[in-house]
Scaffold this motif. Structure first.
Motif, PDB file in Angstrom:
ATOM      1  N   ALA A 142     -24.713 -47.648 -27.343  1.00  0.00           N
ATOM      2  CA  ALA A 142     -24.115 -46.383 -26.898  1.00  0.00           C
ATOM      3  C   ALA A 142     -24.656 -45.222 -27.737  1.00  0.00           C
ATOM      4  N   ARG A 143     -24.755 -45.434 -29.049  1.00  0.00           N
ATOM      5  CA  ARG A 143     -25.284 -44.371 -29.921  1.00  0.00           C
ATOM      6  C   ARG A 143     -26.758 -44.110 -29.603  1.00  0.00           C
ATOM      7  N   LYS A 144     -27.482 -45.199 -29.388  1.00  0.00           N
ATOM      8  CA  LYS A 144     -28.921 -45.073 -29.145  1.00  0.00           C
ATOM      9  C   LYS A 144     -29.188 -44.249 -27.879  1.00  0.00           C
ATOM     10  N   ILE A 145     -28.517 -44.583 -26.777  1.00  0.00           N
ATOM     11  CA  ILE A 145     -28.837 -43.849 -25.540  1.00  0.00           C
ATOM     12  C   ILE A 145     -28.368 -42.400 -25.632  1.00  0.00           C
ATOM     13  N   ASN A 146     -27.286 -42.145 -26.352  1.00  0.00           N
ATOM     14  CA  ASN A 146     -26.866 -40.751 -26.529  1.00  0.00           C
ATOM     15  C   ASN A 146     -27.882 -39.985 -27.375  1.00  0.00           C
ATOM     16  N   ASP A 147     -28.401 -40.652 -28.432  1.00  0.00           N
ATOM     17  CA  ASP A 147     -29.413 -40.009 -29.277  1.00  0.00           C
ATOM     18  C   ASP A 147     -30.660 -39.677 -28.455  1.00  0.00           C
ATOM     19  N   VAL A 148     -31.064 -40.607 -27.585  1.00  0.00           N
ATOM     20  CA  VAL A 148     -32.278 -40.388 -26.800  1.00  0.00           C
ATOM     21  C   VAL A 148     -32.090 -39.212 -25.834  1.00  0.00           C
ATOM     22  N   PHE A 149     -30.932 -39.147 -25.197  1.00  0.00           N
ATOM     23  CA  PHE A 149     -30.692 -38.021 -24.286  1.00  0.00           C
ATOM     24  C   PHE A 149     -30.609 -36.687 -25.032  1.00  0.00           C
ATOM     25  N   ASP A 150     -30.228 -36.743 -26.317  1.00  0.00           N
ATOM     26  CA  ASP A 150     -30.120 -35.505 -27.098  1.00  0.00           C
ATOM     27  C   ASP A 150     -31.492 -34.960 -27.531  1.00  0.00           C
ATOM     28  N   LEU A 151     -32.557 -35.767 -27.395  1.00  0.00           N
ATOM     29  CA  LEU A 151     -33.885 -35.288 -27.788  1.00  0.00           C
ATOM     30  C   LEU A 151     -34.297 -34.119 -26.893  1.00  0.00           C
ATOM     31  N   PRO A 152     -34.926 -33.083 -27.487  1.00  0.00           N
ATOM     32  CA  PRO A 152     -35.288 -31.887 -26.700  1.00  0.00           C
ATOM     33  C   PRO A 152     -36.147 -32.225 -25.476  1.00  0.00           C
ATOM     34  N   GLU A 153     -37.052 -33.219 -25.621  1.00  0.00           N
ATOM     35  CA  GLU A 153     -37.940 -33.523 -24.486  1.00  0.00           C
ATOM     36  C   GLU A 153     -37.203 -34.165 -23.306  1.00  0.00           C
ATOM     37  N   GLU A 163     -22.696 -53.197 -28.613  1.00  0.00           N
ATOM     38  CA  GLU A 163     -22.348 -52.198 -27.595  1.00  0.00           C
ATOM     39  C   GLU A 163     -22.292 -50.792 -28.198  1.00  0.00           C
ATOM     40  N   VAL A 164     -21.730 -50.709 -29.409  1.00  0.00           N
ATOM     41  CA  VAL A 164     -21.632 -49.396 -30.060  1.00  0.00           C
ATOM     42  C   VAL A 164     -23.026 -48.889 -30.439  1.00  0.00           C
ATOM     43  N   ASP A 165     -23.865 -49.785 -30.956  1.00  0.00           N
ATOM     44  CA  ASP A 165     -25.238 -49.390 -31.320  1.00  0.00           C
ATOM     45  C   ASP A 165     -25.990 -48.872 -30.099  1.00  0.00           C
ATOM     46  N   ALA A 180     -14.252 -47.239 -30.366  1.00  0.00           N
ATOM     47  CA  ALA A 180     -14.609 -47.926 -31.619  1.00  0.00           C
ATOM     48  C   ALA A 180     -14.158 -47.098 -32.823  1.00  0.00           C
ATOM     49  N   ASP A 181     -14.340 -45.775 -32.753  1.00  0.00           N
ATOM     50  CA  ASP A 181     -13.904 -44.904 -33.860  1.00  0.00           C
ATOM     51  C   ASP A 181     -12.382 -44.953 -34.018  1.00  0.00           C
ATOM     52  N   LEU A 226     -24.882 -40.868 -16.796  1.00  0.00           N
ATOM     53  CA  LEU A 226     -23.571 -41.508 -16.660  1.00  0.00           C
ATOM     54  C   LEU A 226     -23.402 -42.647 -17.669  1.00  0.00           C
ATOM     55  N   HIS A 227     -24.524 -43.317 -18.006  1.00  0.00           N
ATOM     56  CA  HIS A 227     -24.444 -44.373 -19.025  1.00  0.00           C
ATOM     57  C   HIS A 227     -24.161 -43.766 -20.396  1.00  0.00           C
ATOM     58  N   ALA A 228     -24.732 -42.605 -20.631  1.00  0.00           N
ATOM     59  CA  ALA A 228     -24.466 -41.931 -21.907  1.00  0.00           C
ATOM     60  C   ALA A 228     -22.992 -41.534 -21.991  1.00  0.00           C
ATOM     61  N   GLU A 229     -22.448 -41.083 -20.860  1.00  0.00           N
ATOM     62  CA  GLU A 229     -21.013 -40.734 -20.814  1.00  0.00           C
ATOM     63  C   GLU A 229     -20.159 -41.968 -21.102  1.00  0.00           C
ATOM     64  N   MET A 230     -20.515 -43.092 -20.454  1.00  0.00           N
ATOM     65  CA  MET A 230     -19.792 -44.342 -20.709  1.00  0.00           C
ATOM     66  C   MET A 230     -19.900 -44.713 -22.195  1.00  0.00           C
ATOM     67  N   GLY A 231     -21.078 -44.489 -22.739  1.00  0.00           N
ATOM     68  CA  GLY A 231     -21.309 -44.801 -24.147  1.00  0.00           C
ATOM     69  C   GLY A 231     -20.432 -43.958 -25.069  1.00  0.00           C
ATOM     70  N   LYS A 232     -20.220 -42.699 -24.684  1.00  0.00           N
ATOM     71  CA  LYS A 232     -19.364 -41.824 -25.509  1.00  0.00           C
ATOM     72  C   LYS A 232     -17.965 -42.396 -25.594  1.00  0.00           C
TER      73      LYS A 232
END
Ligand code: COA
Ligand code: MG
Length: 294
Positions: free
Chosen positions: A247-258, A243-245, A287-288, A275-281
């Motif tokens: 969450a990080r993955k979808i946040n990383d993808v949304f952070d891409l400039p494109e 789940e943590v992996d 977890a942290d 909203l999924h990225a928000e849930m992931g945060k």
């Protein structure tokens, strides 16, 4: 700035009359301690329990564990003494039993200021009466009122079964409308919510199933009656590595400039929205916080 997330996966009840348990609590890997003056303490032992809890909480030694004192109801013979002693001992929170309406919490909150309670002291509410199920939205809304300082709901499923005559069966179908109503009320009020206890503490399989159920329902954690329940509870209420992996993955993808101007994208064959990225945060933050604790 909002307060940092506090993991509340597990909350272990212990009778204030049990000195051994109050001592043992300092060694247990548990998120919250519910030091009880109410139903786990016999009438003849109320004074002893109050004294032992006062001394133990004042002396400290509970580390990161969130320390919560459950007082008796203010309408009975012990509640007011319990409240005064709890204010003096200054735990993280006071757990109010059998809350029926916002007025019950407002009354306790008023007494906290009369007795000079620390500004950091929170209120938690037992949700365990038929009235509370019907007033859940209004009680949860106290979470938005700084004067009431409500931080958490605790489901009292044994009292709820007694008062409503609904039965606690595997899957808890009879309780489910109330449990989920309280989840919604807690979220609307911006507070946490902990699931009820599982009485058969020797039944590991049944307990694990009920923990998983609570996590699926959106509960933040579960109340416990025995130390042997802690590990399985943490397993169920901690985000998994997968789940943590994710969450990080979808946040990383949304952070891409494109993807800066996109609201929905495809990741690994799934539709993912912001909203999924928000849930992931939130998953990452929990977890942290758990990792920082252990
Ligand atoms: N908190 C802290 N320690 C606890 C504990 C608890 N809730 N329940 C048991 N322990 C400790 C015991 O002190 C014992 O420690 P030790 O071996 O180091 O001396 C160890 O865990 C094993 O206890 P065990 O013999 O299996 O249980 P028990 O028969 O002594 O007690 C209960 C069983 C149910 C009475 C006890 O677990 C309890 O009081 N639970 C909480 C009840 C409660 O607060 N209910 C109110 C809300 S629902
Ligand atoms: Mg109760």
């Amino acid at each position: 700035m909002t307060a940092p997330l506090r993991p509340r996966r597990s909350a272990l009840y212990m009778p204030g009359s049990n000195a051994r348990a109050l001592e043992k609590a300092k060694t247990l890997d548990v998120d919250c301690l519910l030091l009880d003056l109410e139903d786990a303490v016999a009438p003849d032992a109320k004074d002893l329990a109050r004294k032992q809890i006062s001394e133990a909480v004042t002396a400290g030694g509970y580390g990161e564990r969130e320390v919560v004192i459950r007082i008796n109801g203010l309408d009975g013979p012990w509640g007011e003494d319990d409240l005064k002693a709890a204010v003096a001992a200054n735990p993280d929170a006071i757990l109010v039993p059998k809350v029926n309406s916002p007025a019950d919490l407002q009354r306790v909150a008023h007494m906290l200021s009369v007795h000079g309670a620390s500004g950091d002291l929170k209120l938690w509410a037992m949700m365990e009466t038929p009235e509370a199920m019907l007033n859940a939205a209004a009680i949860g809304a106290c979470g938005k009122d700084p004067e009431v300082r409500l931080a958490c709901f605790v489901m009292g499923t044994n009292d709820l079964a007694k008062e409503t005559r609904a039965q606690l069966t595997p899957g808890r179908f009879a309780m489910m409308p109330w449990l989920m109503t309280c989840v919604a009320a807690a979220r609307a009020g911006g507070i946490d919510i902990l699931d009820g206890v599982y009485n058969a503490f020797q039944d590991e399989e049944g307990f694990a199933a009920e923990c998983a159920e609570g996590a699926q329902m959106g509960m933040d954690g579960k109340t416990l009656i025995h130390p042997k329940q802690i590990a399985a509870c943490h397993e169920a209420f901690s985000p998994s590595e997968a789940e943590v992996d994710w969450a990080r993955k979808i946040n990383d993808v949304f952070d891409l400039p494109e993807n800066a101007d996109k609201g929905a994208i495809q990741v690994d064959g799934k539709m993912v929205e912001r909203l999924h990225a928000e849930m992931g945060k939130r998953v990452i933050a929990i977890a942290d916080a758990i990792a920082a604790r252990s």
